[in-house]
Design a protein around this motif. Structure first.
Motif, PDB file in Angstrom:
ATOM      1  N   LEU A  67       0.837  -1.205   0.000  1.00  0.00           N
ATOM      2  CA  LEU A  67       0.000   0.000   0.000  1.00  0.00           C
ATOM      3  C   LEU A  67       0.871   1.255   0.000  1.00  0.00           C
ATOM      4  O   LEU A  67       0.591   2.221  -0.701  1.00  0.00           O
ATOM      5  N   ILE A  68       1.947   1.217   0.804  1.00  0.00           N
ATOM      6  CA  ILE A  68       2.819   2.397   0.849  1.00  0.00           C
ATOM      7  C   ILE A  68       3.509   2.591  -0.500  1.00  0.00           C
ATOM      8  O   ILE A  68       3.639   3.705  -0.988  1.00  0.00           O
ATOM      9  N   LEU A  69       3.922   1.483  -1.102  1.00  0.00           N
ATOM     10  CA  LEU A  69       4.575   1.611  -2.413  1.00  0.00           C
ATOM     11  C   LEU A  69       3.570   2.107  -3.465  1.00  0.00           C
ATOM     12  O   LEU A  69       3.931   2.858  -4.367  1.00  0.00           O
ATOM     13  N   ALA A  70       2.308   1.700  -3.326  1.00  0.00           N
ATOM     14  CA  ALA A  70       1.278   2.236  -4.232  1.00  0.00           C
ATOM     15  C   ALA A  70       1.158   3.737  -4.007  1.00  0.00           C
ATOM     16  O   ALA A  70       1.047   4.520  -4.959  1.00  0.00           O
ATOM     17  N   GLY A  71       1.202   4.144  -2.731  1.00  0.00           N
ATOM     18  CA  GLY A  71       1.166   5.575  -2.405  1.00  0.00           C
ATOM     19  C   GLY A  71       2.352   6.283  -3.029  1.00  0.00           C
ATOM     20  O   GLY A  71       2.227   7.371  -3.602  1.00  0.00           O
ATOM     21  N   LEU A  72       3.511   5.648  -2.943  1.00  0.00           N
ATOM     22  CA  LEU A  72       4.725   6.243  -3.516  1.00  0.00           C
ATOM     23  C   LEU A  72       4.609   6.367  -5.042  1.00  0.00           C
ATOM     24  O   LEU A  72       5.055   7.353  -5.637  1.00  0.00           O
ATOM     25  N   THR A  73       3.970   5.373  -5.661  1.00  0.00           N
ATOM     26  CA  THR A  73       3.750   5.442  -7.110  1.00  0.00           C
ATOM     27  C   THR A  73       2.913   6.674  -7.446  1.00  0.00           C
ATOM     28  O   THR A  73       3.235   7.421  -8.384  1.00  0.00           O
ATOM     29  N   ILE A  74       1.870   6.867  -6.663  1.00  0.00           N
ATOM     30  CA  ILE A  74       1.023   8.036  -6.919  1.00  0.00           C
ATOM     31  C   ILE A  74       1.822   9.318  -6.698  1.00  0.00           C
ATOM     32  O   ILE A  74       1.722  10.274  -7.473  1.00  0.00           O
ATOM     33  N   VAL A  75       2.672   9.302  -5.665  1.00  0.00           N
ATOM     34  CA  VAL A  75       3.535  10.459  -5.401  1.00  0.00           C
ATOM     35  C   VAL A  75       4.374  10.803  -6.632  1.00  0.00           C
ATOM     36  O   VAL A  75       4.484  11.964  -7.029  1.00  0.00           O
ATOM     37  N   THR A  76       4.950   9.789  -7.271  1.00  0.00           N
ATOM     38  CA  THR A  76       5.825  10.071  -8.412  1.00  0.00           C
ATOM     39  C   THR A  76       5.059  10.697  -9.580  1.00  0.00           C
ATOM     40  O   THR A  76       5.636  11.343 -10.435  1.00  0.00           O
ATOM     41  N   HIS A  77       3.742  10.481  -9.593  1.00  0.00           N
ATOM     42  CA  HIS A  77       2.930  11.079 -10.657  1.00  0.00           C
ATOM     43  C   HIS A  77       2.399  12.455 -10.297  1.00  0.00           C
ATOM     44  O   HIS A  77       2.246  13.306 -11.159  1.00  0.00           O
ATOM     45  N   VAL A  78       2.055  12.632  -9.010  1.00  0.00           N
ATOM     46  CA  VAL A  78       1.290  13.852  -8.698  1.00  0.00           C
ATOM     47  C   VAL A  78       2.030  14.876  -7.842  1.00  0.00           C
ATOM     48  O   VAL A  78       1.585  16.018  -7.757  1.00  0.00           O
ATOM     49  N   LEU A  79       3.135  14.483  -7.193  1.00  0.00           N
ATOM     50  CA  LEU A  79       3.769  15.434  -6.267  1.00  0.00           C
ATOM     51  C   LEU A  79       4.755  16.319  -7.017  1.00  0.00           C
ATOM     52  O   LEU A  79       5.531  15.854  -7.856  1.00  0.00           O
ATOM     53  N   LYS A  80       4.735  17.607  -6.697  1.00  0.00           N
ATOM     54  CA  LYS A  80       5.677  18.517  -7.359  1.00  0.00           C
ATOM     55  C   LYS A  80       7.062  18.345  -6.724  1.00  0.00           C
ATOM     56  O   LYS A  80       7.176  17.914  -5.560  1.00  0.00           O
TER      57      LYS A  80
END
Ligand code: SAM
Length: 295
Positions: free
Chosen positions: A146-159
């Motif tokens: 789940l955390i790695l999924a969160g990290l995946t989303i981070v790589t797409h959406v975080l500035k």
């Protein structure tokens, strides 16, 4: 166990109801926000992953959206945009876009980007927890996914320069997880019993990094029992032609305890407010009962 008994045994459960938080976890985010000055600077776009029932979302709404809204009314300033996602449906929270979705699904990241009109987020928080099976290794593995999924989303959406806060269950595989997160973000940690919160600041992906590279990383670590960490990282390093993974994989994470010693102790029972004078205590109902309980 009666509600009053839980109120006595769990001071944060009681306080959460008194202060109108949907869950006691609000206090953890409040501590982290204060300790790490999370809302300092411009925090205009926020993603709350695994948000139900919504106490972290309430913190974001109360501390970011509502103050900005009241000052925006007089100064015509813009207000923060908060997107909250969970598998479960959530009841509305002022100023928050609620999305029912799975954070392990790549489409979720695109959905968030759409809501931000192509702009990137300043802050991503993730308090995800899977349903516990009781099989410790399995639970720990699913949690880290789940955390790695969160990290995946981070790589797409975080500035770049943005912040990411994630709950981590500490176990034998945690150091591998730290290494993976450390590739992207400067990391600090705030400790709380068996769970810890990774507070990552200054998001700075390696040069030449593309979000799809992370999928390779996640695939390689996708087996709970397959291969030692050394094998997995060895394969990763050999596999990675761009070179962005070729960094030291041993990292030391500073631990910071949040809160004050004079504050409430979550492991202690406290007397109920009116017990001393003999009158009966009125336990409050939950702030927001589940709107789609599984049973
Ligand atoms: N932060 C929340 C709050 O303060 O109210 C509490 C979050 S609760 C501990 C964990 C949440 O993770 C649950 O609501 C669960 O539905 C959600 N969750 C678990 N797996 C998920 C997934 N794959 N996608 C989205 N949400 C998920």
């Amino acid at each position: 166990m009666g509600k009053a008994c839980r109120d006595k045994r769990d001071i944060y459960y009681r306080k959460a109801k008194e202060e109108g938080w949907r869950a006691r976890s609000a206090f953890k985010l409040l501590q982290i926000v204060e300790e790490f000055n999370i809302f300092q600077g411009e925090v205009k776009r926020v993603v709350d992953l695994c948000a139900a029932p919504g106490s972290w979302t309430q913190v974001l709404s109360r501390q970011l959206y509502l103050p900005a809204k009241s000052s925006a009314e007089s100064k015509e300033g813009d207000v923060p945009l908060i997107v909250a996602i969970d598998l479960q449906p959530m009841s509305p929270i002022e100023g928050v876009i609620l999305v029912q979705g799975d954070i392990t699904n790549a489409l979720t990241a695109h959905l968030v980007i759409r809501h931000f009109d192509g702009s990137k987020a300043d802050l991503v928080v993730c308090d995800g927890a899977p349903d516990v099976t009781g099989l410790h290794d399995m639970d720990e593995f699913v949690q880290s996914q789940l955390i790695l999924a969160g990290l995946t989303i981070v790589t797409h959406v975080l500035k770049e320069g943005g912040k990411f806060i994630a709950k981590i269950f500490r176990g034998k595989d945690t150091s591998l997880l730290y290494s993976q997160v450390k590739f992207y973000i400067f990391l600090l940690l705030s400790e709380s019993s068996s769970t810890a919160f990774a507070v990552c600041e200054n998001y700075s992906p390696p040069e030449g990094f593309h979000p799809r590279d992370l999928y390779r990383l996640l695939e390689k670590v996708g087996s709970p029992s397959g291969g030692s960490h050394r094998d997995i990282l060895g394969t990763l390093l050999a596999d990675c032609s761009s070179g962005w993974l070729e960094r030291p994989n041993k990292v030391y994470i500073p631990f910071l305890a949040c809160g004050v010693l004079t504050g409430y102790d979550s492991d202690r029972s406290y007397p109920l407010p009116k017990e001393s004078d003999g009158s009966s205590y009125q336990s409050l109902d939950p702030v927001q009962p589940p709107i789609a309980p599984p049973y």
